[in-house]
Design an enzyme around this catalytic site. Structure first.
Site, PDB file in Angstrom:
ATOM      1  N   SER A   1       0.199  -2.799   4.323  1.00 16.94           N
ATOM      2  CA  SER A   1      -1.207  -2.945   3.906  1.00 16.94           C
ATOM      3  C   SER A   1      -1.389  -4.178   3.020  1.00 16.94           C
ATOM      4  O   SER A   1      -2.003  -4.114   1.951  1.00 16.94           O
ATOM      5  CB  SER A   1      -1.696  -1.686   3.174  1.00 16.94           C
ATOM      6  OG  SER A   1      -1.676  -0.571   4.032  1.00 16.94           O
ATOM      7  N   PRO A   2      -0.874  -5.340   3.455  1.00 20.90           N
ATOM      8  CA  PRO A   2      -0.935  -6.533   2.600  1.00 20.90           C
ATOM      9  C   PRO A   2      -2.337  -7.115   2.468  1.00 20.90           C
ATOM     10  O   PRO A   2      -2.555  -7.997   1.629  1.00 20.90           O
ATOM     11  CB  PRO A   2      -0.006  -7.525   3.320  1.00 20.90           C
ATOM     12  CG  PRO A   2      -0.108  -7.122   4.764  1.00 20.90           C
ATOM     13  CD  PRO A   2      -0.209  -5.630   4.745  1.00 20.90           C
ATOM     14  N   LEU A   3      -3.273  -6.608   3.274  1.00 19.91           N
ATOM     15  CA  LEU A   3      -4.659  -7.058   3.176  1.00 19.91           C
ATOM     16  C   LEU A   3      -5.562  -5.961   2.617  1.00 19.91           C
ATOM     17  O   LEU A   3      -6.753  -5.903   2.909  1.00 19.91           O
ATOM     18  CB  LEU A   3      -5.154  -7.538   4.546  1.00 19.91           C
ATOM     19  CG  LEU A   3      -4.398  -8.751   5.089  1.00 19.91           C
ATOM     20  CD1 LEU A   3      -4.847  -9.087   6.507  1.00 19.91           C
ATOM     21  CD2 LEU A   3      -4.570  -9.952   4.166  1.00 19.91           C
ATOM     22  N   GLY A   4      -4.948  -5.094   1.792  1.00 14.82           N
ATOM     23  CA  GLY A   4      -5.741  -4.045   1.158  1.00 14.82           C
ATOM     24  C   GLY A   4      -6.403  -3.129   2.159  1.00 14.82           C
ATOM     25  O   GLY A   4      -7.540  -2.698   1.968  1.00 14.82           O
ATOM     26  N   ARG A   5      -5.679  -2.810   3.254  1.00 16.39           N
ATOM     27  CA  ARG A   5      -6.191  -1.959   4.337  1.00 16.39           C
ATOM     28  C   ARG A   5      -7.468  -2.546   4.931  1.00 16.39           C
ATOM     29  O   ARG A   5      -8.386  -1.834   5.317  1.00 16.39           O
ATOM     30  CB  ARG A   5      -6.395  -0.523   3.860  1.00 16.39           C
ATOM     31  CG  ARG A   5      -5.106   0.076   3.279  1.00 16.39           C
ATOM     32  CD  ARG A   5      -5.277   1.479   2.766  1.00 16.39           C
ATOM     33  NE  ARG A   5      -4.111   1.886   1.985  1.00 16.39           N
ATOM     34  CZ  ARG A   5      -3.267   2.863   2.331  1.00 16.39           C
ATOM     35  NH1 ARG A   5      -3.436   3.506   3.463  1.00 16.39           N
ATOM     36  NH2 ARG A   5      -2.243   3.174   1.566  1.00 16.39           N
ATOM     37  N   GLY A   6      -7.485  -3.876   4.990  1.00 15.87           N
ATOM     38  CA  GLY A   6      -8.596  -4.597   5.591  1.00 15.87           C
ATOM     39  C   GLY A   6      -9.607  -5.140   4.610  1.00 15.87           C
ATOM     40  O   GLY A   6     -10.409  -6.021   4.955  1.00 15.87           O
ATOM     41  N   PHE A   7      -9.580  -4.666   3.380  1.00 16.04           N
ATOM     42  CA  PHE A   7     -10.583  -5.079   2.397  1.00 16.04           C
ATOM     43  C   PHE A   7     -10.529  -6.586   2.144  1.00 16.04           C
ATOM     44  O   PHE A   7     -11.559  -7.255   2.003  1.00 16.04           O
ATOM     45  CB  PHE A   7     -10.343  -4.338   1.077  1.00 16.04           C
ATOM     46  CG  PHE A   7     -11.601  -3.788   0.469  1.00 16.04           C
ATOM     47  CD1 PHE A   7     -12.707  -4.584   0.244  1.00 16.04           C
ATOM     48  CD2 PHE A   7     -11.685  -2.451   0.107  1.00 16.04           C
ATOM     49  CE1 PHE A   7     -13.865  -4.075  -0.327  1.00 16.04           C
ATOM     50  CE2 PHE A   7     -12.830  -1.927  -0.457  1.00 16.04           C
ATOM     51  CZ  PHE A   7     -13.928  -2.742  -0.676  1.00 16.04           C
TER      52      PHE A   7
ATOM     53  N   TYR B   1       3.141   7.731  13.655  1.00 21.30           N
ATOM     54  CA  TYR B   1       1.953   7.060  14.168  1.00 21.30           C
ATOM     55  C   TYR B   1       1.635   7.594  15.567  1.00 21.30           C
ATOM     56  O   TYR B   1       2.091   7.096  16.567  1.00 21.30           O
ATOM     57  CB  TYR B   1       2.146   5.555  14.193  1.00 21.30           C
ATOM     58  CG  TYR B   1       2.544   4.955  12.857  1.00 21.30           C
ATOM     59  CD1 TYR B   1       2.294   5.621  11.659  1.00 21.30           C
ATOM     60  CD2 TYR B   1       3.180   3.721  12.792  1.00 21.30           C
ATOM     61  CE1 TYR B   1       2.662   5.070  10.436  1.00 21.30           C
ATOM     62  CE2 TYR B   1       3.541   3.160  11.578  1.00 21.30           C
ATOM     63  CZ  TYR B   1       3.287   3.842  10.412  1.00 21.30           C
ATOM     64  OH  TYR B   1       3.664   3.292   9.206  1.00 21.30           O
TER      65      TYR B   1
ATOM     66  N   HIS C   1      10.834   7.346   5.677  1.00 22.93           N
ATOM     67  CA  HIS C   1       9.420   7.036   5.459  1.00 22.93           C
ATOM     68  C   HIS C   1       8.945   7.473   4.076  1.00 22.93           C
ATOM     69  O   HIS C   1       8.209   6.741   3.402  1.00 22.93           O
ATOM     70  CB  HIS C   1       8.590   7.719   6.542  1.00 22.93           C
ATOM     71  CG  HIS C   1       7.299   7.047   6.829  1.00 22.93           C
ATOM     72  ND1 HIS C   1       6.599   7.246   7.998  1.00 22.93           N
ATOM     73  CD2 HIS C   1       6.545   6.182   6.111  1.00 22.93           C
ATOM     74  CE1 HIS C   1       5.483   6.530   7.983  1.00 22.93           C
ATOM     75  NE2 HIS C   1       5.430   5.882   6.845  1.00 22.93           N
TER      76      HIS C   1
END
Length: 328
Positions: free
Chosen positions: A205-211, A57, A125
């Protein structure tokens, strides 16, 4: 507010929800370092003490940011980082390298960048197909024996690889993408294997990468340099189709009197995993942390899963080149 804790594996316990720090330094467009540091420190005030980063990152910049943010509060944190694709000290990235020599080099460098003498949870990773997993994990086990790492884990690994790795040294966690919008791990034996072996599961990404926040309604809602613009699910036609599914989740959240993000995180925690949603703001952090107090009954859990059928989601979850290299 006090965030509860959850057990992973190998005797490691962490806050029931973590904080993914990646977007503070990379991939998701411009960020405000002052707010990012304030968010990291506020996470500790809320009891969100499981902080996730990686050498990739930046490269390296996110680890350095975390070191600046934590300061004298390092002992309050369960700090997770990862050995990624082979990266030179100048930031030049090469291919995957799971050799013992590179893993050791990467760990020593991460310790310096993080300003600490021990990494609480150290992940590989991505699995290097050219190196037996036993050799990679053997190197990580040596770091544990030397006191430089407390626990080890894998990211995006197949059930077979998890079993082979765990036979060399106990894994505390396996980290993979998992959300209402990405449920592959329920169908490929990855989650079942971690459950069987007593290994914790960490959902990135538990929020679908923000979706699943409901805030992304078009590609124009993303910064021009946001890497998500290249993802299959964020192409204009896919966004339009997928929003219809997300709106079903939104309706269930409204009935429950919670936010879209909160109900998506609560669904995940009900699966026995620790989500690490990424955010760069204290406001969103507080919203996410409050999800730990939400309880969903069996009918609500089923309704949420049914709202996003796998076969109705348009577009793959990751870049094509990344997906092709995942250990499955």
């Amino acid at each position: 507010m006090t965030t509860p804790t959850s057990p992973l594996g190998d005797g490691l316990s962490v806050s029931a929800i973590g904080l993914g720090a990646m977007g503070m330094s990379a991939f998701y467009g411009a960020s405000d370092e002052t707010e990012s540091i304030a968010t990291l420190r506020h996470a500790l005030d809320l009891g969100v003490t499981f902080i996730d980063t990686a050498e990739a990152y930046g490269p390296f910049e996110n680890e350095k940011l975390i070191a600046r943010a934590l300061g004298d509060r390092r002992d309050e944190v369960t700090l997770a980082t990862k050995a990624s694709a082979e990266t030179d000290d100048d930031g030049t990235v090469h291919g995957r390298n799971g050799t013992p020599a590179y893993i050791r080099k990467a760990a020593e460098r991460s310790l310096r960048h993080l300003g600490t003498d021990v990494i609480d949870l150290y992940y590989l990773h991505r699995v290097d197909p050219g190196v037996p997993i036993e050799e990679s994990v053997g190197a990580m086990a040596e770091l544990v024996a030397e006191g430089k790492v407390r626990h080890i884990g894998l990211s995006e690994a197949s059930a077979t690889t998890i079993q082979r790795a765990h036979a060399v040294h106990p894994l505390a966690a396996v980290q993979s993408e998992f959300s209402l919008f990405a449920r592959d791990v329920l169908h490929n034996d990855e989650k079942a294997t971690t459950d069987e072996l007593g290994i914790g599961f960490v959902a990135f990404s538990p929020l679908g990468r923000g979706f699943l926040t409901g805030d992304i309604r078009s590609v124009d809602d993303l910064d021009p340099d946001d890497a998500r613009r290249g993802l299959p699910r964020f192409q204009p036609d896919a966004i339009a189709a997928n929003l219809a599914l997300v709106d079903r989740v939104n309706a269930i959240a409204a009935e429950k009197g919670v936010s879209n993000a909160q109900i998506a995180l609560a669904w995940l925690m009900a699966q026995g995993v620790v989500p690490i949603p990424g955010t760069r703001s204290r406001r969103r952090l507080e919203e996410n942390a409050a999800a730990t107090s939400i309880r969903l009954d069996a009918s609500e859990l089923a309704r949420l899963a049914d709202a996003l059928p796998d076969d109705e989601i348009v577009g793959g979850r990751d870049f094509v080149e990344h997906a092709a290299g995942v250990d499955r």
